[in-house]
Design an enzyme around this catalytic site. Structure first.
Site, PDB file in Angstrom:
ATOM      1  N   ARG A  17       0.843  -1.211   0.000  1.00 24.91           N
ATOM      2  CA  ARG A  17       0.000   0.000   0.000  1.00 24.91           C
ATOM      3  C   ARG A  17       0.874   1.256   0.000  1.00 24.91           C
ATOM      4  O   ARG A  17       0.996   1.938  -1.008  1.00 24.91           O
ATOM      5  CB  ARG A  17      -0.945  -0.040   1.208  1.00 24.91           C
ATOM      6  CG  ARG A  17      -2.066   0.986   1.168  1.00 24.91           C
ATOM      7  CD  ARG A  17      -1.651   2.398   1.574  1.00 24.91           C
ATOM      8  NE  ARG A  17      -1.068   2.495   2.908  1.00 24.91           N
ATOM      9  CZ  ARG A  17      -0.497   3.610   3.368  1.00 24.91           C
ATOM     10  NH1 ARG A  17      -0.427   4.695   2.619  1.00 24.91           N
ATOM     11  NH2 ARG A  17       0.042   3.643   4.588  1.00 24.91           N
ATOM     12  N   ASP A  18       1.534   1.549   1.112  1.00 29.84           N
ATOM     13  CA  ASP A  18       2.311   2.792   1.200  1.00 29.84           C
ATOM     14  C   ASP A  18       3.432   2.771   0.170  1.00 29.84           C
ATOM     15  O   ASP A  18       3.820   3.813  -0.361  1.00 29.84           O
ATOM     16  CB  ASP A  18       2.894   2.937   2.617  1.00 29.84           C
ATOM     17  CG  ASP A  18       3.193   4.381   2.991  1.00 29.84           C
ATOM     18  OD1 ASP A  18       2.945   5.274   2.164  1.00 29.84           O
ATOM     19  OD2 ASP A  18       3.680   4.615   4.108  1.00 29.84           O
ATOM     20  N   HIS A 211       9.777   7.128   7.625  1.00 31.11           N
ATOM     21  CA  HIS A 211      10.241   7.201   6.237  1.00 31.11           C
ATOM     22  C   HIS A 211      11.732   7.537   6.274  1.00 31.11           C
ATOM     23  O   HIS A 211      12.199   8.239   7.171  1.00 31.11           O
ATOM     24  CB  HIS A 211       9.433   8.252   5.461  1.00 31.11           C
ATOM     25  CG  HIS A 211       8.049   7.780   5.104  1.00 31.11           C
ATOM     26  ND1 HIS A 211       7.666   7.502   3.805  1.00 31.11           N
ATOM     27  CD2 HIS A 211       6.968   7.499   5.868  1.00 31.11           C
ATOM     28  CE1 HIS A 211       6.402   7.097   3.796  1.00 31.11           C
ATOM     29  NE2 HIS A 211       5.950   7.080   5.037  1.00 31.11           N
ATOM     30  N   CYS A 242       4.488   9.341  -0.088  1.00 31.74           N
ATOM     31  CA  CYS A 242       3.079   9.721  -0.107  1.00 31.74           C
ATOM     32  C   CYS A 242       2.879  10.708  -1.240  1.00 31.74           C
ATOM     33  O   CYS A 242       3.612  11.684  -1.351  1.00 31.74           O
ATOM     34  CB  CYS A 242       2.691  10.355   1.225  1.00 31.74           C
ATOM     35  SG  CYS A 242       1.004  10.989   1.219  1.00 31.74           S
ATOM     36  N   ASN A 251       9.669   4.363   2.530  1.00 32.15           N
ATOM     37  CA  ASN A 251       9.520   3.962   3.929  1.00 32.15           C
ATOM     38  C   ASN A 251      10.796   3.246   4.353  1.00 32.15           C
ATOM     39  O   ASN A 251      11.573   2.772   3.523  1.00 32.15           O
ATOM     40  CB  ASN A 251       8.373   2.961   4.070  1.00 32.15           C
ATOM     41  CG  ASN A 251       7.032   3.580   3.833  1.00 32.15           C
ATOM     42  OD1 ASN A 251       6.711   3.969   2.716  1.00 32.15           O
ATOM     43  ND2 ASN A 251       6.249   3.692   4.875  1.00 32.15           N
TER      44      ASN A 251
HETATM   45  P1  HMG Z   1     -13.310  14.227  -1.881  1.00 29.54           P
HETATM   46  O1  HMG Z   1     -13.127  14.606  -3.307  1.00 29.54           O
HETATM   47  O2  HMG Z   1     -13.428  15.313  -0.859  1.00 29.54           O
HETATM   48  O3  HMG Z   1     -14.516  13.174  -1.701  1.00 29.54           O
HETATM   49  O4  HMG Z   1     -12.081  13.281  -1.490  1.00 29.54           O
HETATM   50  P2  HMG Z   1     -16.063  13.263  -1.983  1.00 29.54           P
HETATM   51  O5  HMG Z   1     -16.726  12.518  -0.859  1.00 29.54           O
HETATM   52  O6  HMG Z   1     -16.469  14.675  -2.272  1.00 29.54           O
HETATM   53  O7  HMG Z   1     -16.233  12.383  -3.331  1.00 29.54           O
HETATM   54  C1  HMG Z   1     -15.733  12.847  -4.563  1.00 29.54           C
HETATM   55  C2  HMG Z   1     -15.603  11.663  -5.501  1.00 29.54           C
HETATM   56  O8  HMG Z   1     -14.683  10.679  -4.962  1.00 29.54           O
HETATM   57  C3  HMG Z   1     -16.911  10.925  -5.761  1.00 29.54           C
HETATM   58  O9  HMG Z   1     -16.825  10.393  -7.084  1.00 29.54           O
HETATM   59  C4  HMG Z   1     -16.852   9.767  -4.806  1.00 29.54           C
HETATM   60  O10 HMG Z   1     -17.606   8.662  -5.230  1.00 29.54           O
HETATM   61  C5  HMG Z   1     -15.372   9.418  -4.840  1.00 29.54           C
HETATM   62  P3  HMG Z   1     -17.474  11.175  -8.347  1.00 29.54           P
HETATM   63  O11 HMG Z   1     -18.908  11.374  -7.986  1.00 29.54           O
HETATM   64  O12 HMG Z   1     -16.713  12.476  -8.471  1.00 29.54           O
HETATM   65  O13 HMG Z   1     -17.204  10.220  -9.490  1.00 29.54           O
HETATM   66  N1  HMG Z   1     -14.930   8.780  -3.587  1.00 29.54           N
HETATM   67  C6  HMG Z   1     -14.420   7.548  -3.536  1.00 29.54           C
HETATM   68  N2  HMG Z   1     -14.134   6.632  -4.477  1.00 29.54           N
HETATM   69  C7  HMG Z   1     -13.625   5.449  -4.046  1.00 29.54           C
HETATM   70  N3  HMG Z   1     -13.360   5.170  -2.750  1.00 29.54           N
HETATM   71  C8  HMG Z   1     -13.628   6.049  -1.791  1.00 29.54           C
HETATM   72  C9  HMG Z   1     -14.177   7.302  -2.173  1.00 29.54           C
HETATM   73  N4  HMG Z   1     -14.559   8.385  -1.472  1.00 29.54           N
HETATM   74  C10 HMG Z   1     -15.032   9.274  -2.344  1.00 29.54           C
HETATM   75  N5  HMG Z   1     -13.349   5.759  -0.523  1.00 29.54           N
HETATM   76  C11 HMG Z   1     -11.136  11.491  -0.226  1.00 29.54           C
HETATM   77  C12 HMG Z   1     -11.950  12.773  -0.179  1.00 29.54           C
HETATM   78  C13 HMG Z   1     -10.768  11.137   1.196  1.00 29.54           C
HETATM   79  C14 HMG Z   1     -11.974  10.382  -0.829  1.00 29.54           C
HETATM   80  C15 HMG Z   1      -9.884  11.753  -1.094  1.00 29.54           C
HETATM   81  O14 HMG Z   1      -9.242  12.896  -0.642  1.00 29.54           O
HETATM   82  C16 HMG Z   1      -8.931  10.592  -1.069  1.00 29.54           C
HETATM   83  O15 HMG Z   1      -9.214   9.527  -1.572  1.00 29.54           O
HETATM   84  N6  HMG Z   1      -7.720  10.787  -0.466  1.00 29.54           N
HETATM   85  C17 HMG Z   1      -6.777   9.717  -0.293  1.00 29.54           C
HETATM   86  C18 HMG Z   1      -5.380  10.231  -0.334  1.00 29.54           C
HETATM   87  C19 HMG Z   1      -4.448   9.098  -0.058  1.00 29.54           C
HETATM   88  O16 HMG Z   1      -4.764   7.945  -0.229  1.00 29.54           O
HETATM   89  N7  HMG Z   1      -3.217   9.449   0.379  1.00 29.54           N
HETATM   90  C20 HMG Z   1      -2.200   8.473   0.677  1.00 29.54           C
HETATM   91  C21 HMG Z   1      -2.486   7.676   1.890  1.00 29.54           C
HETATM   92  S1  HMG Z   1      -2.049   8.533   3.417  1.00 29.54           S
HETATM   93  C22 HMG Z   1      -0.374   8.155   3.616  1.00 29.54           C
HETATM   94  O17 HMG Z   1       0.243   7.632   2.749  1.00 29.54           O
HETATM   95  C23 HMG Z   1       0.271   8.443   4.948  1.00 29.54           C
HETATM   96  C24 HMG Z   1       0.492   7.201   5.788  1.00 29.54           C
HETATM   97  O18 HMG Z   1       1.298   6.253   5.119  1.00 29.54           O
HETATM   98  C25 HMG Z   1       1.164   7.553   7.106  1.00 29.54           C
HETATM   99  C26 HMG Z   1       2.362   8.467   6.935  1.00 29.54           C
HETATM  100  O19 HMG Z   1       3.318   8.122   6.241  1.00 29.54           O
HETATM  101  O20 HMG Z   1       2.298   9.536   7.527  1.00 29.54           O
HETATM  102  C27 HMG Z   1      -0.851   6.518   6.121  1.00 29.54           C
HETATM  103 MG    MG Z   2       3.641   6.425   5.042  1.00 26.97          MG
END
Ligand code: HMG
Ligand code: MG
Length: 297
Positions: A17-18, A211, A242, A251
């Site tokens: 995933r990450d 990381h 990320c 990582n």
């Molecule tokens: P948004 O645009 O505010 O969401 O995004 P919304 O609720 O307004 O929906 C907009 C559209 O997204 C709609 O589709 C929804 O159906 C779709 P449309 O009508 O435009 O076709 N949608 C989804 N589709 C599939 N699965 C879902 C989903 N939710 C809405 N779950 C949202 C808000 C949170 C969804 C968006 O910002 C997002 O997906 N962000 C994810 C970012 C991400 O994955 N970042 C990396 C992971 S975090 C990380 O790596 C850090 C970590 O490792 C720890 C560290 O290192 O610190 C964990």
């Molecule tokens: Mg991370």
């Protein structure tokens, strides 16, 4: 070290995933599945295999349902996925994830850039996700990003980290992963953060997620071990980053983490040579993908 439980370290493998979420070229489904199967075969018991986020935000994770459907379910292994909202949770439950994770941040700007809402809004969004997951019998992990620095805001107060971690625990998360998202931490800043967090939170509930941007991840693990942490996240072959944290490189590599832990007398239950083989496998896959993209002269 006095007893067996103090010597035992839990590793959460986040490479599928990450690690892969940050790859620009689409990684074939069968390669993701093979990687996860090799990781479970190596003895890793906690594997973050998928992410049910918006495919517009993170295209690489779009095939998460297929990944979950095709992997071999090794007995005793927890296959988990990120779930930012109820839509993600529904998909994760349908895909029979053993655990899910909500992911917040200690920095307002990062929260906006990563999940399109403020910290307070994210916590309000997570509450029903956690509740529904627990009702379905699925444990929930909580992430706090930017615990040792933010790509947009710079320094982050330890108290801000503690507050988000407390909220996540209070809503029912069983474990909080403290993410040094951009690898800005040092043993000194790690110690200072943990001193604040451990005043109110038990060490058994905290994981270190480092990381390796500046090569400090192992040193930060050592500082965390001294402070009592026994859970660490890592990524096979050091894959990762990320997409919403510019400059965040990989990582901490699972191979490096295991080597360091075993050398210090800790037990992980993981077979180093098989993790190394999984690392070679995914490096080869990614290398081939990049080669195919190169325009011939
Ligand atoms: P948004 O645009 O505010 O969401 O995004 P919304 O609720 O307004 O929906 C907009 C559209 O997204 C709609 O589709 C929804 O159906 C779709 P449309 O009508 O435009 O076709 N949608 C989804 N589709 C599939 N699965 C879902 C989903 N939710 C809405 N779950 C949202 C808000 C949170 C969804 C968006 O910002 C997002 O997906 N962000 C994810 C970012 C991400 O994955 N970042 C990396 C992971 S975090 C990380 O790596 C850090 C970590 O490792 C720890 C560290 O290192 O610190 C964990
Ligand atoms: Mg991370």
């Amino acid at each position: 070290m006095s007893n067996a439980s103090e010597r035992r370290v839990k590793i959460v493998e986040v490479g599928p995933r990450d690690g892969l979420q940050n790859e620009k070229l689409p990684v074939p489904l069968n390669a993701k599945v093979e990687l996860i199967n090799q990781l479970s075969g190596a003895g890793l018991r906690f594997i973050e295999a998928a992410s049910f986020v918006s495919p517009k935000w993170v295209p690489q994770m779009a095939g998460s349902a297929e990944v979950m459907a095709l992997i071999d379910r090794s007995p005793g292994v927890r296959y988990s996925a990120l779930t930012p909202n109820l839509q993600g949770l529904e998909a994760a439950l349908t895909a029979r994830c053993d655990e899910v994770a909500v992911f917040g941040a200690a920095s307002e700007t990062f929260s906006q850039r990563n999940i399109n809402c403020s910290i307070a809004q994210s916590l309000d969004r997570f509450r029903p996700v956690v509740q529904k997951a627990l009702e379905a019998g699925v444990p929930v992990r909580g992430y706090v990003s930017c615990v040792l620095g933010c790509p947009y805001e710079g320094d982050v107060a330890a108290e801000a980290v503690l507050q988000v971690a407390q909220e996540l625990l209070a809503m029912g998360c069983h474990e909080i992963s403290l993410g040094d998202t951009i690898g800005r931490g040092s043993p000194e800043s790690t110690r200072k953060l943990l001193e604040v967090c451990l005043r109110d939170l038990p060490s058994a509930r905290l994981a270190g997620h480092f990381h390796d941007t500046y090569g400090m991840a192992e040193a930060n693990v050592c500082a965390s071990l001294e402070m009592g942490l026994r859970i660490f996240d890592s990524s096979v072959a050091g894959l990762g980053g990320c997409p919403y944290a510019q400059g965040a490189s990989g990582n901490l590599a699972t191979e490096k983490l295991i080597h360091a832990l075993h050398a210090m007398g800790y037990e992980t239950g993981v077979d180093m040579s098989r993790v190394q083989a999984a690392g070679r496998y995914i490096r080869q896959v990614l290398g081939d993908l990049h080669d195919q993209q190169e325009v011939p002269h």
